[in-house]
Scaffold this motif. Structure first.
Motif, PDB file in Angstrom:
ATOM      1  N   PRO A 146       0.844  -1.196   0.000  1.00  0.00           N
ATOM      2  CA  PRO A 146       0.000   0.000   0.000  1.00  0.00           C
ATOM      3  C   PRO A 146       0.884   1.253   0.000  1.00  0.00           C
ATOM      4  CG  PRO A 146      -0.605  -1.527   1.774  1.00  0.00           C
ATOM      5  CD  PRO A 146       0.725  -1.955   1.250  1.00  0.00           C
ATOM      6  N   ILE A 147       0.464   2.247  -0.763  1.00  0.00           N
ATOM      7  CA  ILE A 147       1.225   3.485  -0.821  1.00  0.00           C
ATOM      8  C   ILE A 147       0.248   4.649  -0.934  1.00  0.00           C
ATOM      9  CG2 ILE A 147       1.565   3.183  -3.324  1.00  0.00           C
ATOM     10  CD1 ILE A 147       4.179   4.780  -3.022  1.00  0.00           C
TER      11      ILE A 147
ATOM     12  N   LEU B 201      -4.462  14.541   6.974  1.00  0.00           N
ATOM     13  CA  LEU B 201      -3.319  14.488   6.050  1.00  0.00           C
ATOM     14  C   LEU B 201      -3.060  13.078   5.550  1.00  0.00           C
ATOM     15  CD1 LEU B 201      -0.853  16.708   8.134  1.00  0.00           C
ATOM     16  CD2 LEU B 201      -2.236  17.448   6.174  1.00  0.00           C
ATOM     17  N   ILE B 202      -3.408  12.085   6.347  1.00  0.00           N
ATOM     18  CA  ILE B 202      -3.089  10.692   6.055  1.00  0.00           C
ATOM     19  C   ILE B 202      -4.130  10.016   5.164  1.00  0.00           C
ATOM     20  CG2 ILE B 202      -4.296   9.594   7.996  1.00  0.00           C
ATOM     21  CD1 ILE B 202      -1.776   7.941   8.462  1.00  0.00           C
TER      22      ILE B 202
ATOM     23  N   PRO C 123       4.185  -3.224   5.221  1.00  0.00           N
ATOM     24  CA  PRO C 123       3.897  -1.962   5.915  1.00  0.00           C
ATOM     25  C   PRO C 123       3.673  -0.838   4.908  1.00  0.00           C
ATOM     26  CG  PRO C 123       5.755  -3.090   6.940  1.00  0.00           C
ATOM     27  CD  PRO C 123       5.444  -3.839   5.676  1.00  0.00           C
ATOM     28  N   THR C 124       2.708  -0.007   5.182  1.00  0.00           N
ATOM     29  CA  THR C 124       2.309   1.046   4.245  1.00  0.00           C
ATOM     30  C   THR C 124       3.401   2.091   4.068  1.00  0.00           C
ATOM     31  OG1 THR C 124      -0.010   0.744   4.822  1.00  0.00           O
ATOM     32  CG2 THR C 124       0.587   2.853   3.821  1.00  0.00           C
ATOM     33  N   LEU C 125       3.606   2.501   2.815  1.00  0.00           N
ATOM     34  CA  LEU C 125       4.447   3.660   2.520  1.00  0.00           C
ATOM     35  C   LEU C 125       3.549   4.901   2.634  1.00  0.00           C
ATOM     36  CD1 LEU C 125       6.552   2.524  -0.579  1.00  0.00           C
ATOM     37  CD2 LEU C 125       7.406   3.068   1.710  1.00  0.00           C
ATOM     38  N   HIS C 126       3.722   5.647   3.707  1.00  0.00           N
ATOM     39  CA  HIS C 126       2.809   6.756   3.962  1.00  0.00           C
ATOM     40  C   HIS C 126       3.140   7.992   3.137  1.00  0.00           C
ATOM     41  CE1 HIS C 126       1.855   4.214   7.425  1.00  0.00           C
ATOM     42  NE2 HIS C 126       0.732   4.885   7.499  1.00  0.00           N
ATOM     43  N   TYR C 127       4.404   8.255   2.901  1.00  0.00           N
ATOM     44  CA  TYR C 127       4.768   9.439   2.129  1.00  0.00           C
ATOM     45  C   TYR C 127       4.712   9.126   0.644  1.00  0.00           C
ATOM     46  CZ  TYR C 127       6.560  10.986   6.638  1.00  0.00           C
ATOM     47  OH  TYR C 127       6.669  11.327   7.952  1.00  0.00           O
ATOM     48  N   GLY C 128       4.349  10.132  -0.158  1.00  0.00           N
ATOM     49  CA  GLY C 128       4.282   9.950  -1.601  1.00  0.00           C
ATOM     50  C   GLY C 128       4.758  11.185  -2.325  1.00  0.00           C
TER      51      GLY C 128
ATOM     52  N   ALA D 196      -0.114  23.746   4.392  1.00  0.00           N
ATOM     53  CA  ALA D 196       0.315  23.301   5.716  1.00  0.00           C
ATOM     54  C   ALA D 196       0.075  21.810   5.911  1.00  0.00           C
ATOM     55  CB  ALA D 196      -0.421  24.096   6.797  1.00  0.00           C
ATOM     56  N   GLY D 197       1.106  21.111   6.373  1.00  0.00           N
ATOM     57  CA  GLY D 197       1.009  19.696   6.684  1.00  0.00           C
ATOM     58  C   GLY D 197       1.532  18.767   5.615  1.00  0.00           C
ATOM     59  N   THR D 198       1.612  19.241   4.383  1.00  0.00           N
ATOM     60  CA  THR D 198       2.055  18.378   3.291  1.00  0.00           C
ATOM     61  C   THR D 198       3.535  18.021   3.436  1.00  0.00           C
ATOM     62  OG1 THR D 198       0.426  19.291   1.762  1.00  0.00           O
ATOM     63  CG2 THR D 198       2.355  18.213   0.788  1.00  0.00           C
ATOM     64  N   ILE D 199       3.832  16.725   3.300  1.00  0.00           N
ATOM     65  CA  ILE D 199       5.213  16.232   3.297  1.00  0.00           C
ATOM     66  C   ILE D 199       5.378  15.406   2.029  1.00  0.00           C
ATOM     67  CG2 ILE D 199       6.949  14.835   4.472  1.00  0.00           C
ATOM     68  CD1 ILE D 199       5.455  15.409   7.088  1.00  0.00           C
ATOM     69  N   ALA D 200       6.231  15.858   1.125  1.00  0.00           N
ATOM     70  CA  ALA D 200       6.330  15.240  -0.194  1.00  0.00           C
ATOM     71  C   ALA D 200       7.704  14.651  -0.442  1.00  0.00           C
ATOM     72  CB  ALA D 200       6.017  16.270  -1.281  1.00  0.00           C
TER      73      ALA D 200
END
Length: 268
Positions: free
Chosen positions: A30-31, A43-44, A71-76, A85-89
Motif C-alpha cells: 500500500p502506498i 493528512l493521512i 507496511p504502508t508507505l505513507h509518504y508519496g 500546511a502539513g504536506t510532506i512530499a
C-alpha cells in the motif's frame, strides 16, 4: 499483533518467509501520501484508504491465498500540494529510489510478484514507470493498482464526478474507515469551476487524454477539488466493500498470472 487473516508480511519471521512457496506468493505494497485534504480530512487520507482497501481485500482472500501486505508507505509524491500546511512530499527521484530498493530487496529474498496499491492521484504515472524498471532490473512481475479507478457500485451514483481531491467519494470513504478523523462541519465545496472549464475544451483535460500539469493553487483556494458536503459513511462502506472485492479478484489474477509462452505465428 495483527489478526492473522490480514496476512501482514512484517509479522513473519525470516524462517517463515524462507518457507513460503514463492511462485504462489504475492506481496502487496500500500502506498499513499501525507498531504493536505482541505479543512475536513486528515493528512493521512490517501495512505489510510490504500492500506484499508488492501488489507480488506487480502483478508477476504483468506489465510491460504499466498498474499501478504507490506507496511504502508505513507509518504508519496505530493508536489502539487507543497506549500499547503502539513504536506510532506517525496521528490520523484526519492520515491523512485525507494520503490526500486523495495523491488531489489524482495527479489533478493525470492519474491516474484509485487503489487502497488495506490491511494494518491499524484503518482500513478511514477508507479507505472518504476514498475517496469523493477521488472527489468530485478525480474519481478509488478502491477500498479489504484482502487478508486475501479467502477463504482451499482447502488452508488457520484454527484461530484469532478471531485478529484477531498470530494464526495473520498470523504465518504474516510467517514466509513475513520469517522473520528473527519471534521465534516468544516467541509466546503471548491474548485467547481474547473470541471466546467475543462468540459468546454476540445482536447485539454485536467487529468486524462491531454492532461494539464496542475498544482492545487491553480484549481482550489481551500485545497479541495469537489463537493464533500453531502458525503456519508454509508456510501463509504459501499465503496470499501466493492473496491476491496474487485481488488481481491485482481490479486487472485496476479497470483495465477504468467506471461504466455512465445512461439511462431499462427497460420491464417
Amino acid at each position: 499483533m495483527n489478526d492473522d487473516s490480514t496476512r501482514m508480511w512484517a509479522d513473519l519471521t525470516t524462517e517463515d518467509v524462507a518457507g513460503l512457496a514463492k511462485d504462489r506468493t504475492v506481496v502487496v505494497q500500500p502506498i499513499g501520501a501525507v498531504e493536505q485534504h482541505g479543512a475536513h480530512l486528515p493528512l493521512i487520507t490517501d495512505a489510510l484508504t490504500a492500506e484499508t482497501i488492501a488489507r480488506t481485500a487480502v483478508r477476504r482472500l483468506g489465510p491460504d491465498s499466498g498474499t501478504w501486505v507490506l507496511p504502508t508507505l505513507h509518504y508519496g509524491k505530493s508536489t502539487e500540494h507543497l506549500g499547503r500546511a502539513g504536506t510532506i512530499a517525496m521528490s520523484t527521484n526519492t520515491l523512485l529510489s525507494v520503490c526500486l530498493d523495495l523491488g531489489e530487496s524482495l527479489a533478493a529474498g525470492g519474491v516474484r510478484k509485487l503489487v502497488f496499491v495506490n491511494g494518491h492521484g499524484g503518482q500513478p504515472s511514477l508507479l507505472d514507470v518504476v514498475s517496469r524498471d523493477i521488472r527489468h532490473r530485478f525480474g519481478l512481475e509488478v502491477f500498479s493498482i489504484m482502487p478508486s479507478r475501479f467502477a463504482l457500485p451499482d447502488t452508488v451514483e457520484d454527484p461530484d464526478p469532478f471531485g478529484i481531491h477531498g470530494g464526495f467519494l473520498e470523504t465518504s470513504l474516510v467517514m466509513a474507515i475513520a469517522p473520528e478523523l473527519v471534521k465534516q462541519d468544516k467541509a466546503v465545496a471548491d474548485g467547481l469551476t474547473v470541471g466546467a472549464f475543462y468540459r468546454a475544451q476540445k482536447h485539454l483535460t485536467l487529468e486524462g487524454v491531454v492532461p494539464t500539469a496542475w498544482l492545487i493553487d491553480d484549481v482550489s483556494a481551500s485545497g479541495v477539488v469537489g463537493d464533500p458536503t453531502g458525503a456519508n459513511a454509508d456510501t463509504g462502506r459501499l465503496l470499501l466493500e466493492h473496491w476491496s472485492g474487485l481488488l481481491a479478484e485482481a490479486l487472485t489474477e496476479v497470483r495465477d498470472f504468467a506471461f504466455p509462452a512465445l512461439g511462431g505465428t499462427t497460420a491464417a
